[in-house]
Design an enzyme around this catalytic site. Sequence first.
Site, PDB file in Angstrom:
ATOM      1  N   LEU A 285       0.819  -1.210   0.000  1.00  8.06           N
ATOM      2  CA  LEU A 285       0.000   0.000   0.000  1.00  8.06           C
ATOM      3  C   LEU A 285       0.851   1.256   0.000  1.00  8.06           C
ATOM      4  O   LEU A 285       0.418   2.311  -0.474  1.00  8.06           O
ATOM      5  CB  LEU A 285      -0.916   0.012   1.228  1.00  8.06           C
TER       6      LEU A 285
ATOM      7  N   SER B 104       5.213   2.920   1.022  1.00  7.29           N
ATOM      8  CA  SER B 104       6.544   2.728   1.596  1.00  7.29           C
ATOM      9  C   SER B 104       7.171   4.084   1.851  1.00  7.29           C
ATOM     10  O   SER B 104       6.757   5.102   1.297  1.00  7.29           O
ATOM     11  CB  SER B 104       7.428   1.900   0.651  1.00  7.29           C
ATOM     12  N   GLY B 105       8.186   4.079   2.705  1.00  8.66           N
ATOM     13  CA  GLY B 105       8.875   5.321   3.037  1.00  8.66           C
ATOM     14  C   GLY B 105      10.046   5.030   3.929  1.00  8.66           C
ATOM     15  O   GLY B 105      10.507   3.884   4.035  1.00  8.66           O
TER      16      GLY B 105
ATOM     17  N   GLY C 289       9.548   2.186   6.518  1.00 10.43           N
ATOM     18  CA  GLY C 289       9.430   0.786   6.119  1.00 10.43           C
ATOM     19  C   GLY C 289       8.344   0.654   5.067  1.00 10.43           C
ATOM     20  O   GLY C 289       8.228   1.500   4.177  1.00 10.43           O
TER      21      GLY C 289
ATOM     22  N   LYS D 196       1.889  -2.930   8.821  1.00 10.02           N
ATOM     23  CA  LYS D 196       2.994  -1.967   8.714  1.00 10.02           C
ATOM     24  C   LYS D 196       4.250  -2.560   9.344  1.00 10.02           C
ATOM     25  O   LYS D 196       4.245  -2.962  10.501  1.00 10.02           O
ATOM     26  CB  LYS D 196       2.616  -0.656   9.413  1.00 10.02           C
TER      27      LYS D 196
ATOM     28  N   ASP E  55      -6.109   7.809   0.464  1.00  8.65           N
ATOM     29  CA  ASP E  55      -5.740   8.966   1.277  1.00  8.65           C
ATOM     30  C   ASP E  55      -6.315  10.230   0.639  1.00  8.65           C
ATOM     31  O   ASP E  55      -6.674  10.257  -0.540  1.00  8.65           O
ATOM     32  CB  ASP E  55      -4.230   9.060   1.488  1.00  8.65           C
TER      33      ASP E  55
ATOM     34  N   ASP F  34       2.055  15.508  12.221  1.00  6.32           N
ATOM     35  CA  ASP F  34       2.200  15.338  10.775  1.00  6.32           C
ATOM     36  C   ASP F  34       0.830  15.308  10.102  1.00  6.32           C
ATOM     37  O   ASP F  34       0.535  14.423   9.291  1.00  6.32           O
ATOM     38  CB  ASP F  34       2.985  14.064  10.452  1.00  6.32           C
TER      39      ASP F  34
END
Length: 274
Positions: free
Chosen positions: A2, A4-5, A8, A25, A88, A128
């Site tokens: 779904l 990544s960053g 992880g 996650k 999102d 955030d």
Amino acid sequence: MLGSGGFGRVFAGIRKEDGLPVAIKYVSKQMAYEKLHLAGYGWLPSEIALMILANTEPSCSNILKILDWYEEPKRYIIVLERPEPCVDLSGFCLKQGDCMTEVEARKLMFQLMEALKHCKSRGILHRDVKPENILIQTDMLQVKLFDFGCADIIRDSYNDFAGTLQYAPPEWYLQEQYLADPTTVWSVGVTLYRLVCGCLPFQTTKDIINGNLYFPESLSQECIHLIGWCLKAKAEDRPSLEQIELHNWFHSTGVSSTKLPCRRLRYKYVCRYI
């Protein structure tokens, strides 16, 4: 997968016992996760501890639920609810033509305010808040705040930054320090601008410090006032979360139901807030 960053990866999954859709996650321990002590649980990775704290009863339907978590030698595994169908808020805007009407934005922002007030009541600062960290269940238009990887407990002040710099308030750039509520409110203003204008209000650090705001003519005066109030240069001049929710824009029947692509060259007037 779904997403990544630096944290992880996140994968779609199914809970075997009942077929429930979940998001799994994986977070590397190389991120030097801070730990928090949570009554009844002991010391936990901060993201897990804060999500458990946010989800304790009475919970908030506008915050993504943590279902389970595991620890392995080199990583943590966090199992989250996965509403379907969902995307999102950034992706939702793109499918809408980059921005949405004020009527649509008002429904979603009201739910975001509920999530942020709930976090505040639990002593949590998300740090955030942005469309990429807000899920929308598209069949019900229900909003869920997620990704507490940058979150922290509410303290008197902060001199370390976590989050997305394009959503950081001017006091961070000027003093390298910020307060919980005014910073959250600033990110709310940036998010609302992004939803109704189709782009970010500030392109550079200089823009953030100078505070010049440009609006398309299609925006209602109530919306312009609310965004400008949230994006006041001085932290003490910004509203509280409670004041935002009581703002006329949330209760007006005259908000714009049209949307205009946000392009700086098309603006016909400038509003500047000092």
